[in-house]
Design a protein around this motif. Structure first.
Motif, PDB file in Angstrom:
ATOM      1  N   TYR A  56      51.145  33.457  32.220  1.00 35.67           N
ATOM      2  CA  TYR A  56      50.019  33.461  33.147  1.00 35.67           C
ATOM      3  C   TYR A  56      50.289  34.535  34.195  1.00 35.67           C
ATOM      4  O   TYR A  56      51.385  34.600  34.741  1.00 35.67           O
ATOM      5  CB  TYR A  56      49.864  32.099  33.845  1.00 35.67           C
ATOM      6  N   ILE A  57      49.296  35.343  34.472  1.00 37.07           N
ATOM      7  CA  ILE A  57      49.434  36.381  35.495  1.00 37.07           C
ATOM      8  C   ILE A  57      48.319  36.189  36.511  1.00 37.07           C
ATOM      9  O   ILE A  57      47.162  36.009  36.146  1.00 37.07           O
ATOM     10  CB  ILE A  57      49.368  37.791  34.875  1.00 37.07           C
ATOM     11  N   GLU A  58      48.694  36.237  37.771  1.00 33.53           N
ATOM     12  CA  GLU A  58      47.727  36.045  38.852  1.00 33.53           C
ATOM     13  C   GLU A  58      47.877  37.170  39.857  1.00 33.53           C
ATOM     14  O   GLU A  58      48.985  37.604  40.156  1.00 33.53           O
ATOM     15  CB  GLU A  58      48.003  34.701  39.534  1.00 33.53           C
ATOM     16  N   ALA A  59      46.759  37.643  40.348  1.00 34.72           N
ATOM     17  CA  ALA A  59      46.758  38.662  41.408  1.00 34.72           C
ATOM     18  C   ALA A  59      46.005  38.086  42.601  1.00 34.72           C
ATOM     19  O   ALA A  59      44.898  37.576  42.458  1.00 34.72           O
ATOM     20  CB  ALA A  59      46.086  39.936  40.929  1.00 34.72           C
ATOM     21  N   ARG A  60      46.620  38.165  43.752  1.00 32.65           N
ATOM     22  CA  ARG A  60      45.980  37.704  44.992  1.00 32.65           C
ATOM     23  C   ARG A  60      45.887  38.861  45.960  1.00 32.65           C
ATOM     24  O   ARG A  60      46.851  39.602  46.144  1.00 32.65           O
ATOM     25  CB  ARG A  60      46.783  36.575  45.635  1.00 32.65           C
ATOM     26  N   ARG A  61      44.745  38.967  46.583  1.00 29.54           N
ATOM     27  CA  ARG A  61      44.542  40.011  47.578  1.00 29.54           C
ATOM     28  C   ARG A  61      44.481  39.355  48.946  1.00 29.54           C
ATOM     29  O   ARG A  61      43.810  38.352  49.138  1.00 29.54           O
ATOM     30  CB  ARG A  61      43.234  40.757  47.312  1.00 29.54           C
ATOM     31  N   SER A  62      45.205  39.930  49.892  1.00 30.19           N
ATOM     32  CA  SER A  62      45.173  39.412  51.256  1.00 30.19           C
ATOM     33  C   SER A  62      45.083  40.589  52.216  1.00 30.19           C
ATOM     34  O   SER A  62      45.494  41.706  51.892  1.00 30.19           O
ATOM     35  CB  SER A  62      46.422  38.576  51.555  1.00 30.19           C
ATOM     36  N   GLN A  63      44.516  40.302  53.363  1.00 29.05           N
ATOM     37  CA  GLN A  63      44.369  41.363  54.349  1.00 29.05           C
ATOM     38  C   GLN A  63      45.746  41.804  54.843  1.00 29.05           C
ATOM     39  O   GLN A  63      46.631  40.989  55.096  1.00 29.05           O
ATOM     40  CB  GLN A  63      43.527  40.883  55.524  1.00 29.05           C
ATOM     41  N   ALA A  64      45.914  43.116  54.923  1.00 30.51           N
ATOM     42  CA  ALA A  64      47.215  43.674  55.332  1.00 30.51           C
ATOM     43  C   ALA A  64      47.485  43.362  56.794  1.00 30.51           C
ATOM     44  O   ALA A  64      46.567  43.263  57.615  1.00 30.51           O
ATOM     45  CB  ALA A  64      47.229  45.172  55.100  1.00 30.51           C
ATOM     46  N   ARG A 111      40.643  50.145  60.814  1.00 31.50           N
ATOM     47  CA  ARG A 111      39.350  49.656  60.318  1.00 31.50           C
ATOM     48  C   ARG A 111      39.499  48.233  59.804  1.00 31.50           C
ATOM     49  O   ARG A 111      40.397  47.932  59.022  1.00 31.50           O
ATOM     50  CB  ARG A 111      38.833  50.547  59.197  1.00 31.50           C
ATOM     51  N   ASP A 112      38.602  47.375  60.229  1.00 32.77           N
ATOM     52  CA  ASP A 112      38.650  45.973  59.803  1.00 32.77           C
ATOM     53  C   ASP A 112      38.177  45.829  58.365  1.00 32.77           C
ATOM     54  O   ASP A 112      37.312  46.559  57.896  1.00 32.77           O
ATOM     55  CB  ASP A 112      37.772  45.102  60.703  1.00 32.77           C
ATOM     56  N   ASP A 113      38.724  44.856  57.678  1.00 30.27           N
ATOM     57  CA  ASP A 113      38.320  44.479  56.325  1.00 30.27           C
ATOM     58  C   ASP A 113      38.417  45.609  55.305  1.00 30.27           C
ATOM     59  O   ASP A 113      37.679  45.631  54.329  1.00 30.27           O
ATOM     60  CB  ASP A 113      36.896  43.905  56.329  1.00 30.27           C
ATOM     61  N   GLU A 114      39.288  46.577  55.532  1.00 31.30           N
ATOM     62  CA  GLU A 114      39.439  47.659  54.570  1.00 31.30           C
ATOM     63  C   GLU A 114      40.859  47.787  54.039  1.00 31.30           C
ATOM     64  O   GLU A 114      41.089  48.546  53.117  1.00 31.30           O
ATOM     65  CB  GLU A 114      39.022  48.996  55.191  1.00 31.30           C
ATOM     66  N   ASN A 115      41.794  47.081  54.602  1.00 32.52           N
ATOM     67  CA  ASN A 115      43.190  47.225  54.199  1.00 32.52           C
ATOM     68  C   ASN A 115      43.711  45.917  53.630  1.00 32.52           C
ATOM     69  O   ASN A 115      43.830  44.920  54.336  1.00 32.52           O
ATOM     70  CB  ASN A 115      44.037  47.653  55.403  1.00 32.52           C
ATOM     71  N   PHE A 116      44.002  45.965  52.354  1.00 33.80           N
ATOM     72  CA  PHE A 116      44.464  44.772  51.659  1.00 33.80           C
ATOM     73  C   PHE A 116      45.761  45.061  50.921  1.00 33.80           C
ATOM     74  O   PHE A 116      46.052  46.201  50.573  1.00 33.80           O
ATOM     75  CB  PHE A 116      43.404  44.291  50.660  1.00 33.80           C
ATOM     76  N   GLU A 117      46.510  44.002  50.704  1.00 31.25           N
ATOM     77  CA  GLU A 117      47.718  44.074  49.901  1.00 31.25           C
ATOM     78  C   GLU A 117      47.515  43.189  48.683  1.00 31.25           C
ATOM     79  O   GLU A 117      46.860  42.151  48.764  1.00 31.25           O
ATOM     80  CB  GLU A 117      48.928  43.560  50.688  1.00 31.25           C
TER      81      GLU A 117
END
Length: 174
Positions: free
Chosen positions: A73-81, A108-114
């Motif tokens: 199983y592979i999962e990718a999660r995106r979160s704000q940096a 810039r808000d809501d544009e940088n994610f990890e």
């Protein structure tokens, strides 16, 4: 070890985990073992076609060695940096300008994610019935069935050895 609750009233009745049997290795209620790893992969967007083919070949080679009884199983999660450091780390003017531009982009808000990636390996040891069936069907060299045509009874010791081998394999993956 299966969950026998007909009307689950606790969260533990719904979850598949039974026990933590080794550091990072979970025994599930169905008798399978699982291990989850967090990883960071290369930047595939900037990879050349040759690098993508080589990465795919390495991954395929690793996965085909697992054999039967495995699930992946592979999962990718995106979160704000997190916020950018306010320290000025560069003394030369060119590096300072590059860092300043990056700092402005980071504001810039809501544009940088990890991205955080998780790989879960699950192994289900073969059941005694499957072992008996395979032993009855598998022929030795020369076309003769193994020993006699009656399937062998799988001992608890053999099942325990298979389970210990799965735990060792999960530890080696670290």
């Amino acid at each position: 070890m299966q969950n026998t609750a007909k009307n689950p009233d606790r969260i533990t009745d719904l979850l598949p985990w039974a026990a933590l049997i080794a550091p990072g290795v979970v025994l599930n209620k169905d008798g399978s073992y699982q291990r989850t790893l967090r990883f960071r992969g290369p930047d595939l967007e900037s990879s050349t076609d040759a690098e993508l083919v080589a990465t795919t070949a390495r991954l395929n080679n690793a996965l085909k060695r697992l054999g039967s009884g495995w699930a992946i199983y592979i999962e990718a999660r995106r979160s704000q940096a997190q916020r950018y450091s306010e320290e000025n780390r560069f003394e030369d003017p060119v590096s300072w300008l590059v860092d300043l531009e990056r700092h402005e982009l980071f504001k810039r808000d809501d544009e940088n994610f990890e991205s955080h990636y998780y790989l879960t390996l699950q192994f289900m040891p073969p059941s005694e019935a499957a072992n008996k069936l395979s032993e009855a069907m598998v022929k030795k060299e020369g076309g003769k069935k193994s020993q006699d045509s009656k399937p062998k009874k799988l001992s608890r010791k053999k099942t325990a050895e298979t389970s210990k081998a799965a735990v060792r394999n999960c530890r080696e993956i670290r």
